[in-house]
Design a protein around this motif. Structure first.
Motif: not given
Length: 540
Positions: A168-174, A382-397
């Motif tokens: 839940n990003p709770k951000n209307t821009g996402i 598209i889902s959460l970026d699981p990398a440490p300290e990341s607060s964004g999304l990931a769409n590639l691997t």
């Protein structure tokens, strides 16, 4: 004259013989009198040939104990490259399933946030407490490193799976949002492709040039520290082989952590956690159908039965991805599969999920089988970026040091269904686990095949809106309608019976021969009369 009459008599007799009933037809023109083969004792019951045998063991004990001592063998997931992620863009799967409309329905009917008050157990590679979870992730146990309680995700897989369920990003821009964005995630780390048994040397791990799932594996310096750079939430994770193999996450692979026994224990443990109503298993084990059922499979079968029948938990599992070690079930006889995938194989107790493309076609990597229950979006994830300290999304691997690729797999189709099951349980708290599964299968978009199901998408692609709002006949004590296949433009194929045609042709041919013989006889008799001398003339 005598010769002519004799010839005519013979031909007439032959004609009569042709007109007589056919005494013997070719074997291919006769109805078979061979009795049907008697079913073998193993197939004498109502269970299909592909089905697993009945549960024969008790479920394993509820304990959290790694099957082996494990150590880290590869670097953990990291954000190391920047990509142009259009954050306002909504994933196609989210739009296809009308996720946000579902959430509005729950809010309007239950006067609560979607997923609020429910727990979903994610048995996977662990879940990192990403900011988009807020404080809704709790450690449920760890079968790799017990002290980490399931809250570390060296592979990144479990965090992405959990994000589809409850982020839940709770951000209307996402644009991205989880299906049940207020549900709590109970994380249980059961496996990892970046950990290995301690008695496996690094040289042995590096000698494997190709992992069973098809991703290249190389030696990495073990490190207990996750590394990565914050790239403003727009990143994909790389340098993580083989933790993100799109081709499948198998149990008991060499150089990895996780066994069927520990998976069975994790299922029992998750089912016993208070408040867990849904369980997601995006981990599989694939073997040849020529091999017998092994002890680990028997334990896993007993575990999922326990979860459903005793603890009333909906168990959702990925149908599995094809790989070099997991062949596609595309053999001529669909009831005799080449590969067996567990836990989807235990379809009496598991809601197994195949994957589809954006255009609605079945993803070729999605393992087919008569145990597939439903299908859901499984590509361009598209889902959460699981990398440490990341607060964004990931769409590639990145897989095995290759070029970046899309995140895809039945692993990510399953959490869409798990999220929908969570909303169904919230809308209809009185329904038992099996009733929730029935609601999802009966409202699915049934394929045009006999019985309303096939081996590719099962009962069809899920229809969450119908699952949340439809009134099912079966819930009112009525028999659910059986889906039927509409007739095509062309008439159906006809299995011709050639016997009548052969008889007809034989009779017609016989009639023509008889006619010719008759004409010949008449002509011969007339000619003989013409050529014979007149007796009256001889008397003169």
């Amino acid at each position: 004259m005598n010769w002519g009459k004799r010839t005519a008599s013979l031909l007439l007799a032959a004609g009569i013989g042709v007109l007589s009933p056919v005494g013997s037809l070719p074997a291919w023109a006769q109805e078979s009198t061979t009795p049907s083969p008697t079913p073998s004792p193993s197939q004498s019951d109502d269970r299909p040939s592909w089905a697993p045998p009945p549960v024969s063991v008790q479920q394993p004990e509820d304990q959290i104990k790694p099957p082996y001592p494990y150590e880290q063998g590869n670097k953990c997931v990291s954000s190391n490259l920047s990509v142009n992620v259009d954050l306002p863009n909504k994933p196609w799967g989210q739009q296809y399933l009308q996720i946000e409309e579902l959430q509005k329905i729950v809010q309007a009917n239950k006067k609560a946030q979607p997923g609020e008050g429910l727990k979903v157990a994610v048995i996977d590679t662990g879940v990192r407490p990403h900011p988009y979870f807020q404080d809704r992730v709790e450690g449920g146990g760890d079968y790799v490193i017990p002290d980490e309680k399931g809250l570390k995700d060296c592979d990144g897989h479990g965090t992405e799976v959990a994000g589809i369920i409850a982020a839940n990003p709770k951000n209307t821009g996402i644009g991205f949002i989880g299906v049940a964005p207020y549900a709590r995630i109970v994380s249980i780390r059961q496996s990892s492709q970046n950990y290995r048994k301690k008695d496996q040397t690094s040289s042995a791990a590096s000698s494997s040039s190709e992992a069973p799932g098809g991703g290249e594996s190389k030696s990495e310096t073990p490190s207990n520290e996750n590394s990565g750079d914050d790239t403003g939430g727009q990143s994909f994770h790389g340098d993580t082989q083989p933790n993100q193999k799109n081709t499948g996450r198998q149990q008991e692979e060499e150089g990895s952590a996780g066994t069927l026994t520990s998976l069975a224990q994790a299922v029992v443990h998750a089912a016993n956690i208070s408040g867990v109503r849904v369980m997601n298993l995006s981990v599989d084990n694939c073997r040849s159908s020529l091999l017998p059922m092994n002890p680990g499979e028997k334990l896993l079968q007993a575990a999922v039965k326990y979860a459903v029948e005793v603890k009333d938990v909906v168990v959702v599992a990925a149908a599995g991805n094809t790989s070099d070690s997991c062949k596609q079930n595309d053999q001529p006889n669909p009831d005799k599969p080449t590969s067996i995938v567990s836990p989807p194989w235990f379809s009496d107790h598991v809601l197994s999920v195949g994957a589809i493309h954006k255009d609605g076609s079945v993803a070729p990597f999605s393992v087919f089988g008569p145990w597939v229950t439903v299908a859901a979006p499984g590509t361009e994830i598209i889902s959460l970026d699981p990398a440490p300290e990341s607060s964004g999304l990931a769409n590639l691997t990145i897989e095995g040091g290759n070029e970046p690729s899309q995140i895809q797999g039945t692993s990510f189709a399953a959490p869409y269904v798990a999220g929908v099951a969570t909303l169904v349980r919230q809308m209809y708290p009185e329904l038992k686990a099996r009733d929730v599964i029935k609601r999802i299968t009966e409202t699915a978009q049934h394929p045009a095949s006999p019985g309303g199901r096939d081996n590719f998408v099962g009962y069809g692609v899920i229809n969450p809106m119908a699952a949340l709002t439809s009134t099912l006949p079966s819930e009112r004590g009525l028999k659910a309608p059986v889906p039927v296949r509409f007739p095509a433009d062309l008439p159906p194929a006809n299995d011709a019976n050639w016997k009548p045609m052969v008889v007809a042709l034989a009779g017609t041919g016989g009639g023509l021969v008889a006619l010719l013989i008759t004409l010949f006889v008449v002509h011969t008799v007339r000619r003989n009369r013409t050529e014979s001398p007149d007796p009256a003339k001889n008397l003169r």
